[in-house]
Design a protein around this motif. Sequence first.
Motif, mmCIF file in Angstrom:
data_model
loop_
_atom_site.group_PDB
_atom_site.id
_atom_site.type_symbol
_atom_site.label_atom_id
_atom_site.label_comp_id
_atom_site.label_asym_id
_atom_site.label_seq_id
_atom_site.Cartn_x
_atom_site.Cartn_y
_atom_site.Cartn_z
ATOM 1 N N SER A 1 49.895 38.879 39.701
ATOM 2 C CA SER A 1 51.561 38.915 39.954
ATOM 3 C C SER A 1 51.698 39.613 38.300
ATOM 4 C CB SER A 1 51.972 37.725 40.295
ATOM 5 O OG SER A 1 52.029 36.710 39.407
ATOM 6 N N HIS A 2 51.191 38.886 37.273
ATOM 7 C CA HIS A 2 51.453 39.279 35.978
ATOM 8 C C HIS A 2 51.395 40.983 35.984
ATOM 9 C CE1 HIS A 2 51.194 35.393 34.634
ATOM 10 N NE2 HIS A 2 51.262 35.601 33.260
ATOM 11 N N LEU A 3 50.482 41.287 36.611
ATOM 12 C CA LEU A 3 49.944 42.846 36.541
ATOM 13 C C LEU A 3 50.978 43.815 37.373
ATOM 14 C CD1 LEU A 3 46.081 42.668 36.218
ATOM 15 C CD2 LEU A 3 47.905 42.698 34.217
ATOM 16 N N PHE A 4 51.273 43.623 38.525
ATOM 17 C CA PHE A 4 51.695 44.177 39.490
ATOM 18 C C PHE A 4 53.560 43.732 39.734
ATOM 19 C CE2 PHE A 4 47.447 44.662 40.218
ATOM 20 C CZ PHE A 4 47.077 45.749 39.733
ATOM 21 N N PRO A 30 54.757 26.960 24.989
ATOM 22 C CA PRO A 30 56.045 27.252 24.458
ATOM 23 C C PRO A 30 56.768 28.500 25.117
ATOM 24 C CG PRO A 30 54.050 27.602 22.879
ATOM 25 C CD PRO A 30 53.365 27.143 24.365
ATOM 26 N N GLY A 31 56.223 29.292 26.100
ATOM 27 C CA GLY A 31 57.150 30.056 26.803
ATOM 28 C C GLY A 31 58.259 29.365 27.981
ATOM 29 N N GLN A 51 58.383 41.693 35.386
ATOM 30 C CA GLN A 51 59.737 41.505 34.565
ATOM 31 C C GLN A 51 60.081 39.984 34.571
ATOM 32 O OE1 GLN A 51 62.268 44.244 36.425
ATOM 33 N NE2 GLN A 51 62.464 45.332 34.486
ATOM 34 N N GLU A 52 59.597 39.334 35.650
ATOM 35 C CA GLU A 52 60.217 37.810 35.564
ATOM 36 C C GLU A 52 59.277 36.986 34.654
ATOM 37 O OE1 GLU A 52 61.782 35.818 38.458
ATOM 38 O OE2 GLU A 52 61.348 37.069 40.160
ATOM 39 N N PHE A 53 57.971 37.354 34.329
ATOM 40 C CA PHE A 53 56.974 36.716 33.494
ATOM 41 C C PHE A 53 57.430 37.163 32.082
ATOM 42 C CE2 PHE A 53 53.734 36.316 36.870
ATOM 43 C CZ PHE A 53 53.438 34.993 36.492
ATOM 44 N N ASP A 102 54.542 43.613 21.919
ATOM 45 C CA ASP A 102 55.971 43.286 23.077
ATOM 46 C C ASP A 102 55.591 42.470 24.190
ATOM 47 O OD1 ASP A 102 54.069 44.967 24.433
ATOM 48 O OD2 ASP A 102 55.749 46.521 24.817
ATOM 49 N N LYS A 103 56.707 42.139 24.700
ATOM 50 C CA LYS A 103 56.492 41.023 25.894
ATOM 51 C C LYS A 103 55.719 41.619 26.912
ATOM 52 C CE LYS A 103 60.797 38.568 24.744
ATOM 53 N NZ LYS A 103 61.833 37.815 25.187
ATOM 54 N N ASP A 104 55.873 42.837 27.284
ATOM 55 C CA ASP A 104 55.113 43.310 28.270
ATOM 56 C C ASP A 104 53.491 43.428 28.276
ATOM 57 O OD1 ASP A 104 55.122 44.718 31.203
ATOM 58 O OD2 ASP A 104 54.242 46.311 30.059
ATOM 59 N N GLY A 105 53.184 43.713 26.796
ATOM 60 C CA GLY A 105 51.864 43.494 26.218
ATOM 61 C C GLY A 105 51.296 41.966 26.324
ATOM 62 N N VAL A 106 52.220 41.157 26.048
ATOM 63 C CA VAL A 106 51.948 39.696 26.308
ATOM 64 C C VAL A 106 51.680 39.256 27.802
ATOM 65 C CG1 VAL A 106 52.735 37.204 25.893
ATOM 66 C CG2 VAL A 106 52.869 38.785 24.198
ATOM 67 N N VAL A 107 52.544 39.940 28.668
ATOM 68 C CA VAL A 107 52.374 39.522 30.029
ATOM 69 C C VAL A 107 51.068 40.300 30.538
ATOM 70 C CG1 VAL A 107 53.301 40.093 32.375
ATOM 71 C CG2 VAL A 107 54.848 39.361 30.441
ATOM 72 N N VAL A 108 50.899 41.458 30.187
ATOM 73 C CA VAL A 108 49.629 41.999 30.921
ATOM 74 C C VAL A 108 48.356 41.292 30.203
ATOM 75 C CG1 VAL A 108 48.105 44.222 30.692
ATOM 76 C CG2 VAL A 108 50.464 44.228 31.035
#
Length: 138
Positions: free
Chosen positions: A30-33, A94-95, A37-39, A52-58
Amino acid sequence: MRSSGIPRSTPARTIARWALGGAMVFAGLSHLFWARQEFQAQVPDWTGRVIDKDGVVVASGVVEIMLGTTLVALPRERSRIGMILAAFFVAVFPGNIEQYTKAKDGFGLSDDRSRLIRLFFQPVLVAVALWSTRPAKG
């Protein structure tokens, strides 16, 4: 220890470990697909100085898939993987705190009460990761 070298586990721990492994793979996907945005709402703002935030999520999604898979696929390493998974749950906490303190919406957590309640589930995940990967006594 069994003759195979795989530490024994109780049925309840095995079920919990497999469920946790499946949940981690699902969360990672779900993080990848479909929930990227929610993550991103859970990624602390200060991480933007490094990645960047997307990099952290991926990256966290890939780690979750790896942890969930190895939790089930490598029974000889389950105690070590359980400790790594528990540390991962601590590392992402922390997130969750930032989502609460900055009132960030995500995953249906759109009020302070629901975001606060969620904070209490992270220690439960740490405990389940450790308990489900501990070998049976005797």
